[in-house]
Design a protein around this motif. Structure first.
Motif, short mmCIF file in Angstrom:
data_model
loop_
_atom_site.label_atom_id
_atom_site.label_comp_id
_atom_site.label_asym_id
_atom_site.label_seq_id
_atom_site.Cartn_x
_atom_site.Cartn_y
_atom_site.Cartn_z
N GLY A 250 1.01 6.40 -6.59
CA GLY A 250 0.89 7.73 -6.09
C GLY A 250 0.72 8.81 -7.29
O GLY A 250 -0.11 9.75 -7.20
N LEU A 251 1.75 8.72 -8.13
CA LEU A 251 1.82 9.56 -9.36
C LEU A 251 0.47 9.59 -10.13
O LEU A 251 -0.14 10.51 -10.30
CB LEU A 251 2.72 9.33 -10.33
CG LEU A 251 4.29 9.58 -9.98
CD1 LEU A 251 5.22 9.13 -11.08
CD2 LEU A 251 4.40 11.11 -9.78
N PRO B 198 0.92 -0.63 -3.62
CA PRO B 198 0.69 -2.00 -2.90
C PRO B 198 1.32 -1.99 -1.49
O PRO B 198 1.11 -3.03 -1.12
CB PRO B 198 0.93 -2.74 -4.00
CG PRO B 198 2.07 -2.15 -4.57
CD PRO B 198 1.77 -0.67 -4.67
N ALA B 199 2.53 -1.04 -1.24
CA ALA B 199 3.29 -1.23 -0.13
C ALA B 199 2.35 -1.20 1.33
O ALA B 199 2.70 -2.14 2.13
CB ALA B 199 4.36 -0.49 -0.05
N GLY B 200 1.43 -0.25 1.19
CA GLY B 200 0.50 -0.20 2.29
C GLY B 200 -1.00 -0.39 1.82
O GLY B 200 -1.45 -1.27 0.86
N ASN B 201 -1.86 0.19 2.39
CA ASN B 201 -3.30 -0.08 2.35
C ASN B 201 -3.98 1.33 1.89
O ASN B 201 -5.40 1.38 1.74
CB ASN B 201 -4.06 -0.64 3.40
CG ASN B 201 -3.70 -2.13 3.44
OD1 ASN B 201 -3.78 -2.74 2.76
ND2 ASN B 201 -3.47 -2.42 4.85
N LEU B 202 -3.32 2.46 1.76
CA LEU B 202 -3.82 3.72 1.15
C LEU B 202 -4.20 3.67 -0.15
O LEU B 202 -3.48 3.41 -1.12
CB LEU B 202 -2.93 5.12 1.53
CG LEU B 202 -2.72 5.29 3.21
CD1 LEU B 202 -1.69 6.52 3.11
CD2 LEU B 202 -3.83 5.64 3.62
N ARG B 203 -5.37 4.24 -0.44
CA ARG B 203 -5.89 4.39 -1.70
C ARG B 203 -5.47 5.56 -2.49
O ARG B 203 -5.25 5.63 -3.90
CB ARG B 203 -7.42 4.28 -1.84
CG ARG B 203 -7.97 2.92 -1.58
CD ARG B 203 -9.70 3.09 -1.59
NE ARG B 203 -10.35 1.96 -1.16
CZ ARG B 203 -11.63 1.91 -0.71
NH1 ARG B 203 -12.36 3.01 -1.12
NH2 ARG B 203 -12.09 0.89 -0.74
#
Length: 394
Positions: free
Chosen positions: A20-21, A174-179
């Motif tokens: 995210g950073l 990689p914990a979820g599917n958000l780009r």
């Protein structure tokens, strides 16, 4: 239930924070102008998502093609995921699926009156479409899967959100599917919640509207899937003809063969029309090897009559190139075409917004000469008029 197909890998959340950073830094560089977004003197409509996996991009792009191509010269520009070619490629009658990728190839086969091109560099692709002699009459360009490609500044940015994988419940890779982080949705001019159940209640719409928490300048739409008649993948097979899902044998045994990101919705939709479904799933955009075709042949041979194979249009293009499929498989292999339908009687509103934007910004088409007072709002103008959605009990 909305968000019911989301799985969070909790142990990977620290990596998601680091990811995210990086994404936030990239978006910030675009916001302050260090990384540049480029506008073009032609209507550009972007369709994409902020999640990994299928959210219905292809049928929504095809909806736009049907809407636009009868009135203006339309082009679709994709990066051509997993294609074997490099650089800019403009599809013609002899261009192969391996040169274009499965999705652009599917669109060119279905819509012969449009331009289909692929280029990883979307700015370069738009330049080629608008300046090359063979395509310079183009009136509007639809960018396929370009929400994260911020080097292009589209006139209309359409964000697709899968009802079963709502971004508000998801986490970053990689914990979820958000780009990218959830606030990436703020760049959208139009948000479409896709793959909605046909029987959504008014209260469920209200819950979704509140949960998505969009700005007044953003328009929210809801779509559901509509299936056309099954079409034979191998036309030359004897006795192979179009079939309706409703007219499948009641005791049919179906092999659901897919190489897409999220086949669960398709499985659920087909289930009421047959006795048993045997899912055989491969990775998204999978190219079928001889080992794969042998597995398909053996799986289908072991199934009981009456039986047939159902696959997607994207998989059909790849399966036509696969070596080693048995005659039995070819004779029973059908593709299930998918279209989208707007809910809440929203189709006319959506169509008007798209056509009005193209009319106001077109370089060449007769639409540019028509007057229309319904000017679409710019995504950078917050405005003060709230969105309104009409609810009806169906």
């Amino acid at each position: 239930m909305e968000g019911d197909m989301i799985k969070i890998r909790e142990w990977l959340l620290p990596l998601s924070w680091l990811y995210g950073l990086g994404v936030r830094l990239r978006n910030y560089l675009f916001e302050i102008g260090i990384l540049k977004s480029r506008s073009f003197k032609i209507p550009v409509i972007s369709v994409g998502n902020i999640t990994v996996g299928g959210s219905g991009k292809t049928p929504h792009v095809e909806y736009l093609i049907r809407l636009l191509s009868s009135q203006v010269k339309t082009a679709v520009l994709s990066r051509g995921y997993k294609r074997k070619s490099k650089g800019y490629v403009l599809a013609n009658a002899n261009t192969t699926m391996r040169e274009l990728g499965d999705e652009p190839f599917q669109m060119k086969q279905k819509f012969g009156n449009i331009y289909v091109a692929v280029d990883k560099d979307r700015c370069h692709g738009i330049e080629q479409l608008t300046t090359n002699t063979e395509t310079k009459d183009v009136d509007v360009i639809v960018l396929d899967d370009a929400f994260q490609h911020r080097y292009v500044k589209p006139g209309i940015n359409i964000l697709l959100v899968d009802y079963h994988r709502l971004i508000i419940y998801d986490k970053l890779l990689p914990a979820g599917n958000l780009r990218e982080p959830l606030n990436g949705k703020d760049r959208a001019d139009i948000v479409i919640v896709t793959k909605c159940p046909k029987n959504l209640k008014p209260m469920e719409y209200r819950v979704l509207i509140k949960a998505l928490n969009l700005f007044p300048y953003q328009d929210l739409f809801f779509t559901t899937l509509k299936y056309d008649d099954l079409k034979p993948v191998f036309q030359e097979s004897d006795g192979n003809y179009a079939l309706s899902l409703k007219h499948l044998p009641k005791k049919a045994d179906i092999l659901l063969l897919t190489g897409i990101a999220s086949p669960k919705q398709m499985l659920q939709d087909i289930k009421p029309y047959c006795k048993k479904i045997t899912p055989l799933s491969f990775a998204d955009h999978h190219f079928y090897s001889k080992k794969d075709t042998e597995h398909i042949n053996n799986t289908f041979a072991a199934m009981h009559e009456p039986k047939l194979i159902i696959t997607t249009e994207k998989d059909a293009a790849r399966l036509q190139l696969a070596e080693g499929l048995s005659s039995e498989v070819k004779n029973r292999l059908y593709a299930l075409p998918i279209q989208v339908t707007f809910m809440l009687d929203q189709a006319d509103l959506f169509n008007t917004k798209i056509l009005s934007y193209v009319q106001k910004n077109s370089r060449n088409s007769i639409l540019a000469k028509r007057k229309d007072d319904n000017k679409p709002r710019n995504s950078h103008h917050t405005g003060d008029r709230p969105r309104t959605i009409s609810f009806r009990d169906n």
